[in-house]
Design a protein around this motif. Structure first.
Motif, PDB file in Angstrom:
ATOM      1  N   ASN A   1       0.829  -1.202   0.000  1.00 20.22           N
ATOM      2  CA  ASN A   1       0.000   0.000   0.000  1.00 20.22           C
ATOM      3  C   ASN A   1       0.866   1.255   0.000  1.00 20.22           C
ATOM      4  O   ASN A   1       0.639   2.195  -0.775  1.00 20.22           O
ATOM      5  N   LYS A   2       1.880   1.280   0.853  1.00 22.09           N
ATOM      6  CA  LYS A   2       2.762   2.460   0.951  1.00 22.09           C
ATOM      7  C   LYS A   2       3.547   2.664  -0.341  1.00 22.09           C
ATOM      8  O   LYS A   2       3.653   3.790  -0.853  1.00 22.09           O
ATOM      9  N   ILE A   3       4.094   1.574  -0.877  1.00 21.75           N
ATOM     10  CA  ILE A   3       4.885   1.683  -2.109  1.00 21.75           C
ATOM     11  C   ILE A   3       4.020   2.127  -3.283  1.00 21.75           C
ATOM     12  O   ILE A   3       4.403   3.009  -4.063  1.00 21.75           O
ATOM     13  N   CYS A   4       2.836   1.533  -3.391  1.00 23.68           N
ATOM     14  CA  CYS A   4       1.933   1.878  -4.499  1.00 23.68           C
ATOM     15  C   CYS A   4       1.457   3.324  -4.410  1.00 23.68           C
ATOM     16  O   CYS A   4       1.289   4.001  -5.434  1.00 23.68           O
ATOM     17  N   SER A   5       1.226   3.812  -3.196  1.00 19.67           N
ATOM     18  CA  SER A   5       0.793   5.208  -3.008  1.00 19.67           C
ATOM     19  C   SER A   5       1.849   6.166  -3.532  1.00 19.67           C
ATOM     20  O   SER A   5       1.537   7.152  -4.216  1.00 19.67           O
ATOM     21  N   ILE A   6       3.117   5.889  -3.220  1.00 18.45           N
ATOM     22  CA  ILE A   6       4.207   6.742  -3.701  1.00 18.45           C
ATOM     23  C   ILE A   6       4.314   6.662  -5.223  1.00 18.45           C
ATOM     24  O   ILE A   6       4.474   7.683  -5.906  1.00 18.45           O
ATOM     25  N   ALA A   7       4.203   5.454  -5.764  1.00 14.33           N
ATOM     26  CA  ALA A   7       4.309   5.290  -7.217  1.00 14.33           C
ATOM     27  C   ALA A   7       3.211   6.063  -7.940  1.00 14.33           C
ATOM     28  O   ALA A   7       3.463   6.725  -8.957  1.00 14.33           O
ATOM     29  N   LEU A   8       1.985   6.002  -7.417  1.00 11.46           N
ATOM     30  CA  LEU A   8       0.863   6.691  -8.071  1.00 11.46           C
ATOM     31  C   LEU A   8       1.028   8.204  -8.057  1.00 11.46           C
ATOM     32  O   LEU A   8       0.522   8.896  -8.945  1.00 11.46           O
ATOM     33  N   ILE A   9       1.724   8.737  -7.055  1.00  7.82           N
ATOM     34  CA  ILE A   9       1.969  10.190  -7.018  1.00  7.82           C
ATOM     35  C   ILE A   9       2.702  10.619  -8.285  1.00  7.82           C
ATOM     36  O   ILE A   9       2.310  11.570  -8.974  1.00  7.82           O
ATOM     37  N   PHE A  10       3.773   9.924  -8.610  1.00  7.43           N
ATOM     38  CA  PHE A  10       4.576  10.290  -9.778  1.00  7.43           C
ATOM     39  C   PHE A  10       3.840   9.994 -11.081  1.00  7.43           C
ATOM     40  O   PHE A  10       3.937  10.763 -12.041  1.00  7.43           O
ATOM     41  N   ILE A  11       3.116   8.881 -11.120  1.00 10.76           N
ATOM     42  CA  ILE A  11       2.363   8.531 -12.324  1.00 10.76           C
ATOM     43  C   ILE A  11       1.274   9.554 -12.600  1.00 10.76           C
ATOM     44  O   ILE A  11       1.086  10.003 -13.740  1.00 10.76           O
ATOM     45  N   MET A  12       0.536   9.958 -11.551  1.00  8.14           N
ATOM     46  CA  MET A  12      -0.533  10.938 -11.718  1.00  8.14           C
ATOM     47  C   MET A  12       0.030  12.313 -12.083  1.00  8.14           C
ATOM     48  O   MET A  12      -0.516  13.013 -12.940  1.00  8.14           O
ATOM     49  N   PHE A  13       1.122  12.712 -11.427  1.00  4.14           N
ATOM     50  CA  PHE A  13       1.723  14.019 -11.730  1.00  4.14           C
ATOM     51  C   PHE A  13       2.199  14.061 -13.176  1.00  4.14           C
ATOM     52  O   PHE A  13       1.965  15.029 -13.892  1.00  4.14           O
ATOM     53  N   TYR A  14       2.850  12.997 -13.607  1.00  3.51           N
ATOM     54  CA  TYR A  14       3.351  12.942 -14.982  1.00  3.51           C
ATOM     55  C   TYR A  14       2.206  12.976 -15.993  1.00  3.51           C
ATOM     56  O   TYR A  14       2.315  13.605 -17.051  1.00  3.51           O
ATOM     57  N   GLY A  15       1.090  12.308 -15.650  1.00  2.76           N
ATOM     58  CA  GLY A  15      -0.076  12.345 -16.526  1.00  2.76           C
ATOM     59  C   GLY A  15      -0.590  13.760 -16.732  1.00  2.76           C
ATOM     60  O   GLY A  15      -0.967  14.155 -17.835  1.00  2.76           O
TER      61      GLY A  15
END
Length: 546
Positions: free
Chosen positions: A57-71
């Motif tokens: 959960n913690k790792i995925c939350s961090i990953a989604l931050i960068f994915i969403m920002f880049y989008g």
């Protein structure tokens, strides 16, 4: 620790190199990385045991931050604006429709509680941007009209709505307080927008009025802003993913220094996060548990593909007079993916009682969706006659590398050259080569067929087959770049000679209201002008537009 590093490096190498073969066949990146994770997982060949939902959960939350920002950062708002309203309706109301219908289906067919059914619907309510992008681009599906733009904006922006619905349902399951729904929704949206706008605007202002001595600090600064946008919004009970996505749009569509290098950094870091996220999700899954959820997973998938998604799509896009064929195609491209699986992890770690194995149900739905819908997309586009090779599938996603610059060759004419003292019409220049402009004794002008080429002239040449002509390949390479002028630029309402333009920057022409102007020193630069310039490096362009 060393063994972990070796395994991590090998996993990255396998993930990246496997796409070399599979990507060109239209196999979505999501599917490749998740299957590799399953192979390495507890039930797989390698047998790495991993069932830590809290860590995932913690790792995925961090990953989604960068994915969403880049989008958000990569979305070209000028291209997105004409379809912004239907796309936003699809990424919000469309998600709510899909989630609600799917939730009711689970409640009626599988006898879940209403809230648990709605939780499943909310988790799978959004479409997966990574899968959509991968299929459209790997297959070079240049689609008619605004289809690609709607799909890319919708799939890139609907995760925050699904996340918000998921959190709301989980909160209702936890507290049972239905009176908090409207305040919670409004609070999440308002806080997210406020945090995103304030941080993004302050960041743009700071970057435009200050300078880091080390270029890499620009990317570090933006990285910190992305993380801060998410965390501040979450701290004040807002929607962190919506906040980071909006911040990305604002910053990505503003004039800031070193934007191209910042984009390239986030392109790389986003792919790294996607590989890590997808592989981790595959690692977390137990394939041996999938047969027990297969009937539910297939039933829910088919209902979403044939009922829920079409109802949501046609109910919304019909209001915007979008042709039925295009609506049908958009409906089919509602692929579920990694974000849905991540939200399922949130549900598993939220601390509420869930009767079903929700993680593996969602995991199967995502795999089924990618495998079935994803592989049919190219054939469906051709069947519906929606391919248009004059369009570009990349037109909405602005990677600051396309349609911004054109490679040119500068070629100086000496008195012994065969085309000296001839008109362009008589110079026997190959048809594939265009003489874009001529530099003569400090002046620059656009020639026509009767223009005479004189010794000492510098021809600026462009053409697809330019490199094949030995006569021209010794010329000096230059780059022609278009720069849009805005009100905030320092050069607005100044003449070229007053505008403090660097010596190495040459304004070749100005595009203004559909006309082309060949400027001189007294030409005044206006808001809305597009300057066509030559410059030696990115810093010179930055100094001109900021």
């Amino acid at each position: 620790m060393i063994k972990l590093m070796i395994i991590s490096a090998l996993v990255l190498l396998i993930c990246v190199t496997s796409t070399k073969i599979l990507y060109k066949f239209g196999v979505p990146i999501l599917l490749i990385f998740i299957v590799l994770g399953m192979i390495f997982g507890s039930d797989g060949v390698v047998g790495i045991y991993f069932d830590n939902y809290d860590l995932a959960n913690k790792i995925c939350s961090i990953a989604l931050i960068f994915i969403m920002f880049y989008g958000g950062f990569g979305t070209n708002w000028n291209m997105a604006k004409p379809v912004a309203i239907p796309s936003i309706f699809m990424s919000s109301i469309g998600v709510i429709f899909t989630a609600g219908l799917t939730g009711i289906f689970c409640f009626l067919v599988f006898k879940t509680t209403l809230l648990e059914g709605l939780l499943i619907g909310s988790i799978v309510g959004s479409t997966d941007a990574a899968s959509v992008f991968a299929i459209l681009r790997s297959q070079r599906l240049n689609l008619k009209g605004s289809i690609a733009s709607i799909l890319e904006i919708e799939s890139g922006s609907n995760d925050p709505c699904a996340y918000m619905l998921t959190i709301i349902i989980l909160e209702l399951m936890s507290s049972g307080n239905y009176g908090n729904i409207i305040p919670m929704v409004l609070g999440q949206i308002i806080v997210a927008i406020l945090v995103a706008v304030i941080l993004a605007k302050l960041s743009v202002y700071f970057l435009r009025h200050s300078k880091f001595e080390i270029e890499s600090f620009y990317t570090i600064f933006i990285t910190a802003i992305a993380i801060l946008s998410y965390s501040l919004s979450e701290y004040f009970m807002g929607n962190g993913y919506l906040s980071v996505y909006i911040a990305g749009i604002i910053i990505g569509n503003s004039k800031i220094p070193h934007k191209k290098s910042i984009f390239q950094f986030f392109d790389g870091i986003s792919w790294l996060m996607q590989i890590m996220l997808f592989f981790l999700l595959g690692l977390l899954a137990f394939p041996s548990r999938i047969p027990s959820v297969m009937i539910k997973g297939i039933s829910i998938s088919i209902f979403m593909i044939l009922v829920a998604r079409p109802i949501a799509t046609f109910s919304i896009l019909s209001w915007f007079k979008i042709p039925k064929k295009q609506q049908l195609f958009i409906s089919w491209v509602g692929i579920r993916g990694a974000a849905s699986i991540v939200f399922a992890i949130f549900a598993e770690t939220y601390g509420v009682l869930i009767d079903n194995d929700i993680f593996h149900i969602i995991f199967f739905i995502a795999l089924f969706s990618v495998a079935v819908q994803g592989t049919v997309i190219p054939r469906l586009a051709k069947k519906l006659d929606l391919i248009d090779n004059e369009e570009s599938v990349l037109k909405t996603f602005n990677d600051y590398k396309e349609d911004k610059s054109t490679k040119l060759i500068e070629f100086t004419i000496d008195e012994h050259n065969s085309i000296a003292n001839k008109t362009i019409m008589d110079a026997n220049i190959p048809e594939d080569i265009l003489v874009v402009m001529i530099k003569r004794k400090g002046d620059v002008f656009v020639p026509n067929g009767s223009t005479e080429i004189l010794p000492g002239d510098t021809l600026v040449l462009s053409g697809n087959k330019l490199k094949h002509f030995n006569e021209y390949k010794e010329g000096k390479s230059t780059t022609l770049t278009e720069v849009a002028v805005e009100k905030s630029n320092d050069i607005v309402d100044k003449s070229i000679k007053e505008a403090n333009i660097p010596d190495d920057v040459l304004i070749v022409m100005i595009k203004r209201n559909g006309e082309v102007i060949i400027p001189n020193g007294s030409t005044v630069i206006l808001d809305g002008d597009i300057l066509v310039i030559t410059a030696n490096n990115e810093e010179e362009i930055d100094s001109l537009i900021i």
